[in-house]
Motif scaffolding. Structure first.
Motif, PDB file in Angstrom:
ATOM      1  N   UNK A 148      -5.081  15.985   2.096  1.00  0.00           N
ATOM      2  CA  UNK A 148      -5.529  14.847   1.294  1.00  0.00           C
ATOM      3  C   UNK A 148      -4.528  13.716   1.432  1.00  0.00           C
ATOM      4  N   UNK A 149      -5.018  12.509   1.319  1.00  0.00           N
ATOM      5  CA  UNK A 149      -4.164  11.327   1.338  1.00  0.00           C
ATOM      6  C   UNK A 149      -4.637  10.414   0.225  1.00  0.00           C
ATOM      7  N   UNK A 150      -3.812  10.264  -0.797  1.00  0.00           N
ATOM      8  CA  UNK A 150      -4.133   9.407  -1.931  1.00  0.00           C
ATOM      9  C   UNK A 150      -3.532   8.030  -1.708  1.00  0.00           C
ATOM     10  N   UNK A 151      -4.358   7.016  -1.860  1.00  0.00           N
ATOM     11  CA  UNK A 151      -3.920   5.643  -1.635  1.00  0.00           C
ATOM     12  C   UNK A 151      -3.831   4.882  -2.950  1.00  0.00           C
ATOM     13  N   UNK A 152      -2.954   3.896  -2.976  1.00  0.00           N
ATOM     14  CA  UNK A 152      -2.842   3.016  -4.130  1.00  0.00           C
ATOM     15  C   UNK A 152      -2.305   1.677  -3.660  1.00  0.00           C
ATOM     16  N   UNK A 153      -2.453   0.676  -4.481  1.00  0.00           N
ATOM     17  CA  UNK A 153      -1.861  -0.607  -4.178  1.00  0.00           C
ATOM     18  C   UNK A 153      -2.819  -1.697  -3.751  1.00  0.00           C
ATOM     19  N   UNK A 154      -4.059  -1.329  -3.390  1.00  0.00           N
ATOM     20  CA  UNK A 154      -5.048  -2.349  -3.050  1.00  0.00           C
ATOM     21  C   UNK A 154      -6.427  -1.695  -3.078  1.00  0.00           C
ATOM     22  N   UNK A 155      -7.456  -2.495  -2.868  1.00  0.00           N
ATOM     23  CA  UNK A 155      -8.832  -1.981  -2.874  1.00  0.00           C
ATOM     24  C   UNK A 155      -9.040  -1.074  -1.667  1.00  0.00           C
ATOM     25  N   UNK A 156      -9.123   0.188  -1.921  1.00  0.00           N
ATOM     26  CA  UNK A 156      -9.175   1.203  -0.874  1.00  0.00           C
ATOM     27  C   UNK A 156     -10.453   1.134  -0.057  1.00  0.00           C
ATOM     28  N   UNK A 157     -11.558   0.854  -0.716  1.00  0.00           N
ATOM     29  CA  UNK A 157     -12.862   1.036  -0.086  1.00  0.00           C
ATOM     30  C   UNK A 157     -13.157   0.031   1.017  1.00  0.00           C
ATOM     31  N   UNK A 158     -12.368  -1.019   1.167  1.00  0.00           N
ATOM     32  CA  UNK A 158     -12.652  -2.033   2.179  1.00  0.00           C
ATOM     33  C   UNK A 158     -11.969  -1.755   3.518  1.00  0.00           C
TER      34      UNK A 158
ATOM     35  N   UNK B  69       1.911   3.739   6.347  1.00  0.00           N
ATOM     36  CA  UNK B  69       1.979   5.158   6.664  1.00  0.00           C
ATOM     37  C   UNK B  69       2.475   5.942   5.459  1.00  0.00           C
ATOM     38  N   UNK B  70       1.970   7.154   5.328  1.00  0.00           N
ATOM     39  CA  UNK B  70       2.499   8.048   4.328  1.00  0.00           C
ATOM     40  C   UNK B  70       3.762   8.725   4.826  1.00  0.00           C
ATOM     41  N   UNK B  71       4.307   9.608   4.000  1.00  0.00           N
ATOM     42  CA  UNK B  71       5.561  10.288   4.346  1.00  0.00           C
ATOM     43  C   UNK B  71       5.310  11.512   5.220  1.00  0.00           C
ATOM     44  N   UNK B  72       4.067  11.950   5.301  1.00  0.00           N
ATOM     45  CA  UNK B  72       3.719  13.083   6.150  1.00  0.00           C
ATOM     46  C   UNK B  72       3.698  14.398   5.400  1.00  0.00           C
ATOM     47  N   UNK B  73       2.904  15.331   5.919  1.00  0.00           N
ATOM     48  CA  UNK B  73       2.848  16.683   5.376  1.00  0.00           C
ATOM     49  C   UNK B  73       2.873  17.656   6.550  1.00  0.00           C
ATOM     50  N   UNK B  74       3.696  18.694   6.438  1.00  0.00           N
ATOM     51  CA  UNK B  74       3.892  19.624   7.536  1.00  0.00           C
ATOM     52  C   UNK B  74       2.770  20.654   7.585  1.00  0.00           C
ATOM     53  N   UNK B  75       2.224  20.842   8.770  1.00  0.00           N
ATOM     54  CA  UNK B  75       1.252  21.907   9.027  1.00  0.00           C
ATOM     55  C   UNK B  75       1.839  22.804  10.112  1.00  0.00           C
TER      56      UNK B  75
ATOM     57  N   UNK C 299       0.840  -1.188   0.000  1.00  0.00           N
ATOM     58  CA  UNK C 299       0.000   0.000   0.000  1.00  0.00           C
ATOM     59  C   UNK C 299       0.877   1.241   0.000  1.00  0.00           C
ATOM     60  N   UNK C 300       0.544   2.179  -0.855  1.00  0.00           N
ATOM     61  CA  UNK C 300       1.235   3.467  -0.873  1.00  0.00           C
ATOM     62  C   UNK C 300       0.254   4.572  -0.481  1.00  0.00           C
ATOM     63  N   UNK C 301       0.716   5.443   0.398  1.00  0.00           N
ATOM     64  CA  UNK C 301      -0.092   6.562   0.872  1.00  0.00           C
ATOM     65  C   UNK C 301       0.705   7.840   0.660  1.00  0.00           C
ATOM     66  N   UNK C 302       0.070   8.828   0.042  1.00  0.00           N
ATOM     67  CA  UNK C 302       0.762  10.093  -0.238  1.00  0.00           C
ATOM     68  C   UNK C 302      -0.102  11.247   0.256  1.00  0.00           C
ATOM     69  N   UNK C 303       0.404  11.971   1.257  1.00  0.00           N
ATOM     70  CA  UNK C 303      -0.316  13.123   1.805  1.00  0.00           C
ATOM     71  C   UNK C 303       0.043  14.395   1.052  1.00  0.00           C
ATOM     72  N   UNK C 304      -0.877  15.333   1.072  1.00  0.00           N
ATOM     73  CA  UNK C 304      -0.630  16.653   0.501  1.00  0.00           C
ATOM     74  C   UNK C 304      -1.553  17.657   1.174  1.00  0.00           C
ATOM     75  N   UNK C 305      -1.269  18.935   0.964  1.00  0.00           N
ATOM     76  CA  UNK C 305      -2.149  19.979   1.458  1.00  0.00           C
ATOM     77  C   UNK C 305      -1.663  20.739   2.666  1.00  0.00           C
ATOM     78  N   UNK C 306      -0.530  20.342   3.214  1.00  0.00           N
ATOM     79  CA  UNK C 306       0.000  21.060   4.367  1.00  0.00           C
ATOM     80  C   UNK C 306       0.522  22.430   3.972  1.00  0.00           C
ATOM     81  N   UNK C 307       0.880  23.219   4.991  1.00  0.00           N
ATOM     82  CA  UNK C 307       1.418  24.536   4.721  1.00  0.00           C
ATOM     83  C   UNK C 307       1.520  25.377   5.962  1.00  0.00           C
ATOM     84  N   UNK C 308       1.835  26.651   5.755  1.00  0.00           N
ATOM     85  CA  UNK C 308       1.955  27.623   6.841  1.00  0.00           C
ATOM     86  C   UNK C 308       0.718  28.509   6.833  1.00  0.00           C
ATOM     87  N   UNK C 309      -0.010  28.541   7.936  1.00  0.00           N
ATOM     88  CA  UNK C 309      -1.218  29.354   8.046  1.00  0.00           C
ATOM     89  C   UNK C 309      -1.208  30.095   9.382  1.00  0.00           C
ATOM     90  N   UNK C 310      -2.152  31.016   9.514  1.00  0.00           N
ATOM     91  CA  UNK C 310      -2.295  31.747  10.765  1.00  0.00           C
ATOM     92  C   UNK C 310      -3.377  31.106  11.628  1.00  0.00           C
TER      93      UNK C 310
END
Length: 125
Positions: free
Chosen positions: A21-31, A115-121, A2-13
């Motif tokens: 978001x976390x995009x998954x691949x490698x197997x049937x996600x919905x189960x 686990x994904x690689x993480x995204x910094x918030x 299973x591969x998990x890739x996070x995105x959407x982090x950033x610097x906010x106030x």
């Protein structure tokens, strides 16, 4: 595998919103359930939110309840974390996680195998 890739982090106030978001691949996600965790510098990785495969069961950490919303789109094999009213104490690396077994459910790290690689918030005051 299973591969998990996070995105959407950033610097906010403080008070702003972000959607991860976390995009998954490698197997049937919905189960499978999915979860978000976070890890701040010098602290243990902690549970944030989890969602069952159908979305009918959702759990949140007390620290984010009422501010964060977890959701999923099985057709897109993606899980989301909408974070509202962000606080400086929400600053962390956010990870999505998936279990190995379809029936698995848990609020601890031990329940998840992938686990994904993480995204910094980063939330500034």
């Amino acid at each position: 595998q299973v591969q998990l890739v996070e995105s959407g982090g950033g610097l906010v106030q403080a008070g702003d919103s972000l959607r991860l978001s976390c995009a998954a691949s490698g197997r049937t996600f919905s189960f499978y359930s999915m979860a978000w965790f976070r890890q701040a510098p010098g602290k243990e990785r902690e549970f944030v939110a989890a969602i069952s495969w159908s979305g009918s069961r959702i759990d949140y950490a007390d620290s984010v309840k009422g501010r964060f919303i977890i959701s999923r789109d099985n057709a897109k094999m993606t899980v989301y974390l909408r974070m509202n009213s962000l606080k400086p104490e929400d600053t962390a690396v956010y990870y999505c996680a998936a279990p190995q077994k379809p029936t698995a459910w848990g609020l601890t790290r031990e329940a998840y195998n992938y686990w994904g690689q993480g995204t910094q918030v980063t939330v500034s005051s």
